[in-house]
Design a protein around this motif. Structure first.
Motif, short mmCIF file in Angstrom:
data_model
loop_
_atom_site.label_atom_id
_atom_site.label_comp_id
_atom_site.label_asym_id
_atom_site.label_seq_id
_atom_site.Cartn_x
_atom_site.Cartn_y
_atom_site.Cartn_z
N LEU A 32 0.83 -1.03 0.36
CA LEU A 32 -0.11 -0.04 -0.09
C LEU A 32 0.70 0.88 0.19
CD1 LEU A 32 -2.54 -0.76 2.27
CD2 LEU A 32 -2.98 -0.46 -0.07
N LYS A 35 0.56 7.18 1.35
CA LYS A 35 -0.93 8.26 1.76
C LYS A 35 -2.44 7.11 2.18
CE LYS A 35 -3.56 11.48 -1.27
NZ LYS A 35 -3.48 12.40 -2.29
N THR A 36 -2.20 6.11 1.45
CA THR A 36 -3.74 5.29 1.55
C THR A 36 -3.55 4.61 2.81
OG1 THR A 36 -3.55 4.51 -1.52
CG2 THR A 36 -4.66 3.11 0.44
N LYS A 37 -1.41 4.46 3.34
CA LYS A 37 -2.28 4.01 4.67
C LYS A 37 -2.67 4.95 6.02
CE LYS A 37 1.35 0.49 4.75
NZ LYS A 37 2.81 0.43 4.74
N THR A 39 -4.66 6.94 5.26
CA THR A 39 -6.23 7.95 4.78
C THR A 39 -6.90 6.77 5.34
OG1 THR A 39 -5.45 8.59 2.84
CG2 THR A 39 -7.95 8.23 2.71
#
Length: 323
Positions: A32, A35-37, A39
Motif C-alpha cells: 500500500l 498516502k493510502t495507509k 487515509t
C-alpha cells in the motif's frame, strides 16, 4: 522459463528461451502507498466519534422531530402539539425571556470582555495572573457558581442586601421579585461568560500587526481613532465568533435558571415564569409533566429559531478586512 539449444541454419548452435506453462499463477502483493495507509488510519480513528455523533446527536434529533408530530391518545401523524404550543401564553413568555437573555447578556459580556482584554494588554507585569483571575469563573462549575450567587441573592441573609444596608438602601427581592429576577439571572450569566470573551479578544488583539499602530502614531492619530479605525475593524472575525457562540449559548440557557430559581418542587423559571427560557419550558413539560411529545415540539421550534438567528448573524456581521 528454460533454455534449449538448437542448431543454426549455417552451423553452430543457438540458445533459445522457451516459456513453459506450469498451470499455476503466482500473485505478488503490491504494498500500500503511504498516502493510502494514512487515509485508512485517519478513517479508522474517525469512526468512533462519527458513531458517537450519530448516536448522541443525529438519531435523537430525528426522533425528536418524529415525536413532535405525535400526541398522547392520538395515533398517527398530527400537528396538535404545534397548535397548542402557539396558543400557550407561557410558551410565548419563555420566548420573550429567551430573547431578553440574548439582548442583555451577549452585548454586555462581549463589551466587558473587550474592556478587560484592552486593559490587560496595556500592563507589562503579571498578565498571566489577571488572565487566570478573569477566566476562572468560566471554567468553574455552572452549578456551583449558580448556588453561590443564589446564597448571595438571599433576601434575608444574602451578601448583596447586607452591602446595600451599609448605604441605607432597602433590601431587594432579587430572585424573588418578578421585576428583578431576570436581571439577576442575567448578571450571573454575564459575570461567568465575560472571562471567555476576554480570552478570545486577547487572542484577536495579539493577531493585529503592530505596524498599523506605529503608522497611526506617526500620523498623529489619537488612541480613540486607533481603536475605532484599526482595532475594532480588525477584530471583526473575533466579534462574529463571540456573537454567534454567545447567542447560541443564551438561546439554550438552562443551568443557571434551574439552579437559581428552582423551587422545592423542582420547577424552575419563577417567580410567575419571569425567568423561564425555552429550554426551561421544554424541561418542565418533559420531566415534570411527562409530556414528551409536546416538549419535542418545543425542541424543534428552538432548533429552527437557533438556525435562523445564526444564519442572520453570519449574513449581517461577517465582513472581510484586508491587512
Amino acid at each position: 522459463m528454460i533454455y534449449i539449444e538448437r542448431p543454426f541454419i549455417k552451423g553452430g548452435w543457438q540458445v533459445t528461451h522457451v516459456p513453459i506453462t506450469t498451470g499455476k499463477t503466482f500473485k505478488t502483493k503490491t504494498p500500500l502507498k503511504l498516502k493510502t495507509k494514512r487515509t485508512l488510519v485517519a478513517y479508522t480513528f474517525l469512526t468512533v466519534p462519527v458513531l458517537f455523533f450519530l448516536c448522541v446527536r443525529i438519531f435523537p434529533t430525528l426522533y425528536a422531530f418524529s415525536l413532535s408530530f405525535k400526541a398522547q391518545g392520538i395515533s398517527g401523524f398530527t400537528v396538535i402539539n404545534y397548535e397548542e404550543l402557539f396558543k400557550d401564553s407561557a410558551f410565548w413568555r419563555s420566548v420573550l425571556n429567551t430573547f431578553l437573555y440574548v439582548i442583555i447578556t451577549v452585548p454586555l459580556q462581549m463589551a466587558f470582555g473587550l474592556f478587560i482584554a484592552l486593559g490587560i494588554e496595556r500592563i507589562h507585569h503579571l498578565k498571566w495572573f489577571y488572565r487566570i483571575i478573569y477566566f476562572l469563573p468560566y471554567i468553574t462549575s455552572t452549578v456551583a457558581v449558580s448556588w453561590v450567587w443564589r446564597l448571595m441573592y438571599d433576601k434575608n441573609t444574602g451578601l448583596l442586601n447586607h452591602i446595600l444596608s451599609w448605604f441605607h438602601i432597602p433590601p431587594q427581592g432579587w430572585l424573588g421579585d418578578p421585576k428583578e429576577a431576570l436581571i439577576s439571572v442575567s448578571i450571573v450569566m454575564i459575570w461567568q461568560a465575560m472571562g471567555f470573551s476576554m480570552l478570545i479578544f486577547m487572542a484577536g488583539l495579539q493577531a493585529i500587526p503592530r505596524q498599523f499602530y506605529e503608522a497611526a502614531q506617526i500620523d498623529g492619530a489619537s488612541k480613540w481613532k486607533m481603536f475605532w479605525h484599526i482595532t475594532f475593524p480588525l477584530l471583526n472575525p473575533t466579534i462574529v465568533f463571540l456573537a454567534v457562540t454567545g447567542v447560541i449559548s443564551a438561546l439554550q440557557t438552562f443551568t443557571q435558571i434551574q439552579n437559581l430559581t428552582a423551587s422545592s418542587g423542582g420547577v424552575a423559571g419563577g417567580p410567575l415564569n419571569s425567568t423561564s427560557s425555552m429550554v426551561v419550558y421544554m424541561f418542565n413539560n418533559a420531566f415534570t409533566d411527562f409530556n414528551m411529545e409536546y416538549a419535542s415540539a418545543v425542541t424543534v421550534t428552538l432548533f429552527i429559531l437557533i438556525l435562523l438567528v445564526t444564519l442572520i448573524q453570519l449574513r449581517v456581521l461577517n465582513r472581510s478586512y484586508e491587512y
